[in-house]
Enzyme design. Structure first.
Site, PDB file in Angstrom:
ATOM      1  N   CYS A 115      35.893  37.416   1.606  1.00 29.96           N
ATOM      2  CA  CYS A 115      34.817  36.996   2.792  1.00 29.96           C
ATOM      3  C   CYS A 115      33.613  36.995   2.602  1.00 29.96           C
ATOM      4  O   CYS A 115      32.748  36.096   3.426  1.00 29.96           O
ATOM      5  CB  CYS A 115      35.122  37.080   4.615  1.00 29.96           C
ATOM      6  SG  CYS A 115      36.948  37.557   4.867  1.00 29.96           S
ATOM      7  N   HIS A 255      30.157  34.939   9.113  1.00 28.01           N
ATOM      8  CA  HIS A 255      31.340  35.156   8.603  1.00 28.01           C
ATOM      9  C   HIS A 255      31.900  35.052  10.398  1.00 28.01           C
ATOM     10  O   HIS A 255      31.274  36.447  10.862  1.00 28.01           O
ATOM     11  CB  HIS A 255      31.490  36.077   7.440  1.00 28.01           C
ATOM     12  CG  HIS A 255      32.944  36.073   7.719  1.00 28.01           C
ATOM     13  ND1 HIS A 255      33.846  34.853   6.602  1.00 28.01           N
ATOM     14  CD2 HIS A 255      33.800  37.051   8.025  1.00 28.01           C
ATOM     15  CE1 HIS A 255      35.200  35.480   7.282  1.00 28.01           C
ATOM     16  NE2 HIS A 255      35.322  36.523   7.424  1.00 28.01           N
ATOM     17  N   ASN A 285      39.718  33.271  11.154  1.00 25.05           N
ATOM     18  CA  ASN A 285      39.159  33.770  10.138  1.00 25.05           C
ATOM     19  C   ASN A 285      39.456  33.021   8.947  1.00 25.05           C
ATOM     20  O   ASN A 285      40.490  33.323   8.342  1.00 25.05           O
ATOM     21  CB  ASN A 285      39.248  35.270   9.970  1.00 25.05           C
ATOM     22  CG  ASN A 285      38.999  35.971   8.487  1.00 25.05           C
ATOM     23  OD1 ASN A 285      37.707  35.255   7.903  1.00 25.05           O
ATOM     24  ND2 ASN A 285      38.457  37.478   8.716  1.00 25.05           N
TER      25      ASN A 285
HETATM   26  C1  LIG Z   1      41.872  43.295  13.546  1.00 28.93           C
HETATM   27  C2  LIG Z   1      41.630  44.103  14.949  1.00 28.93           C
HETATM   28  C3  LIG Z   1      41.648  42.681  15.832  1.00 28.93           C
HETATM   29  C4  LIG Z   1      42.389  44.576  16.067  1.00 28.93           C
HETATM   30  O1  LIG Z   1      41.745  44.961  16.928  1.00 28.93           O
HETATM   31  P1  LIG Z   1      41.198  46.962  17.608  1.00 28.93           P
HETATM   32  O2  LIG Z   1      40.604  46.275  19.298  1.00 28.93           O
HETATM   33  O3  LIG Z   1      40.577  47.634  16.438  1.00 28.93           O
HETATM   34  O4  LIG Z   1      42.773  47.156  17.798  1.00 28.93           O
HETATM   35  P2  LIG Z   1      43.241  48.296  16.925  1.00 28.93           P
HETATM   36  O5  LIG Z   1      44.048  48.402  16.057  1.00 28.93           O
HETATM   37  O6  LIG Z   1      43.211  49.377  17.267  1.00 28.93           O
HETATM   38  O7  LIG Z   1      45.082  47.909  18.108  1.00 28.93           O
HETATM   39  C5  LIG Z   1      44.666  48.531  19.707  1.00 28.93           C
HETATM   40  C6  LIG Z   1      46.084  48.233  20.416  1.00 28.93           C
HETATM   41  O8  LIG Z   1      46.664  47.123  20.385  1.00 28.93           O
HETATM   42  C7  LIG Z   1      47.610  46.325  19.479  1.00 28.93           C
HETATM   43  N1  LIG Z   1      47.622  45.579  18.287  1.00 28.93           N
HETATM   44  C8  LIG Z   1      47.681  44.922  17.514  1.00 28.93           C
HETATM   45  N2  LIG Z   1      47.526  44.128  16.676  1.00 28.93           N
HETATM   46  C9  LIG Z   1      47.961  43.659  18.119  1.00 28.93           C
HETATM   47  C10 LIG Z   1      48.017  42.269  18.747  1.00 28.93           C
HETATM   48  N3  LIG Z   1      48.010  40.999  17.404  1.00 28.93           N
HETATM   49  N4  LIG Z   1      49.168  41.449  19.984  1.00 28.93           N
HETATM   50  C11 LIG Z   1      48.789  42.288  20.801  1.00 28.93           C
HETATM   51  N5  LIG Z   1      48.959  44.127  19.938  1.00 28.93           N
HETATM   52  C12 LIG Z   1      47.902  44.634  19.175  1.00 28.93           C
HETATM   53  C13 LIG Z   1      47.972  47.639  18.772  1.00 28.93           C
HETATM   54  O9  LIG Z   1      49.062  47.972  18.243  1.00 28.93           O
HETATM   55  C14 LIG Z   1      46.946  49.224  19.282  1.00 28.93           C
HETATM   56  O10 LIG Z   1      48.190  49.103  20.220  1.00 28.93           O
HETATM   57  P3  LIG Z   1      48.450  51.209  20.855  1.00 28.93           P
HETATM   58  O11 LIG Z   1      46.918  51.379  20.934  1.00 28.93           O
HETATM   59  O12 LIG Z   1      49.340  50.807  21.636  1.00 28.93           O
HETATM   60  O13 LIG Z   1      48.618  51.645  19.503  1.00 28.93           O
HETATM   61  C15 LIG Z   1      40.475  44.322  14.953  1.00 28.93           C
HETATM   62  O14 LIG Z   1      40.436  45.845  14.575  1.00 28.93           O
HETATM   63  C16 LIG Z   1      39.291  43.264  13.457  1.00 28.93           C
HETATM   64  O15 LIG Z   1      38.669  42.454  13.548  1.00 28.93           O
HETATM   65  N6  LIG Z   1      38.704  43.732  12.439  1.00 28.93           N
HETATM   66  C17 LIG Z   1      37.659  43.833  11.899  1.00 28.93           C
HETATM   67  C18 LIG Z   1      38.496  42.400  10.935  1.00 28.93           C
HETATM   68  C19 LIG Z   1      37.741  41.815  10.014  1.00 28.93           C
HETATM   69  O16 LIG Z   1      37.034  41.335  10.335  1.00 28.93           O
HETATM   70  N7  LIG Z   1      38.684  41.545   9.145  1.00 28.93           N
HETATM   71  C20 LIG Z   1      37.637  40.561   7.307  1.00 28.93           C
HETATM   72  C21 LIG Z   1      37.198  40.774   6.981  1.00 28.93           C
HETATM   73  S1  LIG Z   1      35.085  40.914   7.609  1.00 28.93           S
END
Ligand SMILES: CC(C)(COP(=O)(O)OP(=O)(O)OC[C@H]1O[C@@H](n2cnc3c(N)ncnc32)[C@H](O)[C@@H]1OP(=O)(O)O)[C@@H](O)C(=O)NCCC(=O)NCCS
Length: 334
Positions: A115, A255, A285
């Site tokens: 990224c 980004h 993204n």
């Molecule tokens: C991936 C991302 C959106 C997940 O969001 P989050 O708030 O951290 O969510 P979590 O991973 O803690 O999951 C929370 C809950 O949602 C659920 N969940 C995850 N993805 C889901 C989806 N697509 N739909 C519904 N539920 C989902 C999980 O299973 C979890 O459930 P639980 O509490 O019962 O275990 C977030 O962590 C993120 O944006 N990370 C950085 C990504 C990034 O920047 N990547 C590129 C490089 S910079």
């Protein structure tokens, strides 16, 4: 005459026509429009037709930038392609793009910084302009993320889309152009965001395919926390050492990985909404393409003008962290 700097003089983007909404994804993945929107800010993303490689969309973006600048591909000295989804491991996608656009005089290579790829490629290209070695460098960020998405992993497959963006770098001696860059790597973070197989560590085998190791794997919450901290840190660092503060910034182009990450950086720098580009809603993204797509949005919305202080920032797999500070020079636009 002022110092010779590398300035963006033209921009082109390519976004595939096919739109996939959150509701479309909810038909094949255990997710919902509400979860994706509130946790990421994404409403839709664009997908290439299956089988379309990165070189093709990268070449389309580059051709658009050349058309806008009114020059031929044979005027290019160098093409740099930032991507994590090269057509193949070798030759470099830059070589394929060189052939597709007909840039006969240009040499080319790829940059792998996920990224942060676009800002790393931009910084690299700028060095050749600043030294006087080259006069026209095409910097492209392009990714076909759908080629590495695992639809059995709902935590990552909903985040990404496909797109390409290209900028032309040329010398300017009028105070505009790239003023500074600040890049960092923390290789200890490699395990949190990667595609585990297909390289020399785990060559493709029946086992790697069965274990679904040729897809992107991410520990989202860990990456999230790192990104929130680093976006703000790197932005403050580059501003401070150039004698600026957040209030001097005319446009912050981050980004686009998660709207909450951008909001947090915006808050820490004290920037109003009018100075922050957010188009993740429309594209998701798109990895190396997000920053040129965001610059495109800024130009479309007339949020950017010659003389503006523009700050680019990115965090990606590696971990890679990057920022570029520039005085906008004005681009060929239509
Ligand atoms: C991936 C991302 C959106 C997940 O969001 P989050 O708030 O951290 O969510 P979590 O991973 O803690 O999951 C929370 C809950 O949602 C659920 N969940 C995850 N993805 C889901 C989806 N697509 N739909 C519904 N539920 C989902 C999980 O299973 C979890 O459930 P639980 O509490 O019962 O275990 C977030 O962590 C993120 O944006 N990370 C950085 C990504 C990034 O920047 N990547 C590129 C490089 S910079």
């Amino acid at each position: 005459m002022g110092q010779r700097r590398a300035a963006i003089t033209a921009l082109g983007t390519y976004v595939p026509e096919r739109v996939v909404t959150n509701a479309d994804l909810a038909k094949i993945v255990d997710t919902s429009d509400e979860w994706i929107r509130t946790r990421t800010g994404i409403e839709k993303r664009h997908y290439v037709e299956p089988g379309t490689p990165t070189s093709v969309i990268a070449a389309k973006a580059a051709a658009e930038a050349l058309r806008r600048r009114g020059i031929g591909a044979d005027e290019l000295d160098l093409i740099i392609v930032a991507t994590v989804t090269p057509d193949m491991l070798f030759p470099a996608t830059g070589c394929l793009v060189q052939n597709l656009v007909g840039a006969k005089r240009a040499w080319a290579f790829d940059v792998s910084a996920a990224c942060s790829g676009f800002v790393y490629a931009l910084t690299t290209g700028a060095q050749f302009i600043e030294t006087g070695r080259h006069a026209k460098v095409m910097v492209i960020g392009a990714d076909v993320m759908t080629s590495i998405l695992d639809y059995q992993d709902r935590t990552t497959c909903v985040l990404f889309g496909d797109a390409a963006g290209a900028v032309l770098l040329e010398p300017r001696e009028d105070g505009s152009g790239i003023l500074d860059f600040a890049h960092e790597v923390d290789g200890s973070g490699a395990c949190y965001l990667q595609m585990p197989a297909g390289g020399s560590l785990r060559p493709a085998s029946r086992e790697t395919v069965d274990a679904r190791l040729h897809y992107i794997k991410q520990q989202g919450p860990h990456v999230f926390k790192y990104a929130v901290r680093k976006f703000a840190d790197i932005s403050e660092q580059i501003l401070h050492r150039n004698g600026f503060t957040g209030t001097d910034v005319d446009l912050f182009v981050a980004h686009q990985a998660n709207i909450r990450i951008i909001d947090a950086a915006q808050q820490r720098m004290g920037l109003p909404d009018s100075k922050v580009i957010k188009n993740i809603r429309e594209y998701g993204n798109t990895t190396a393409a997000t920053i040129p797509l965001a610059l495109n949005t800024a130009l479309d919305q007339k949020l950017i003008a010659p003389g503006h202080l523009v700050l680019l920032a990115a965090v990606g797999a590696g971990f890679t962290v990057g920022s570029v500070l520039m005085r906008w020079s004005g681009v060929s636009w239509d």
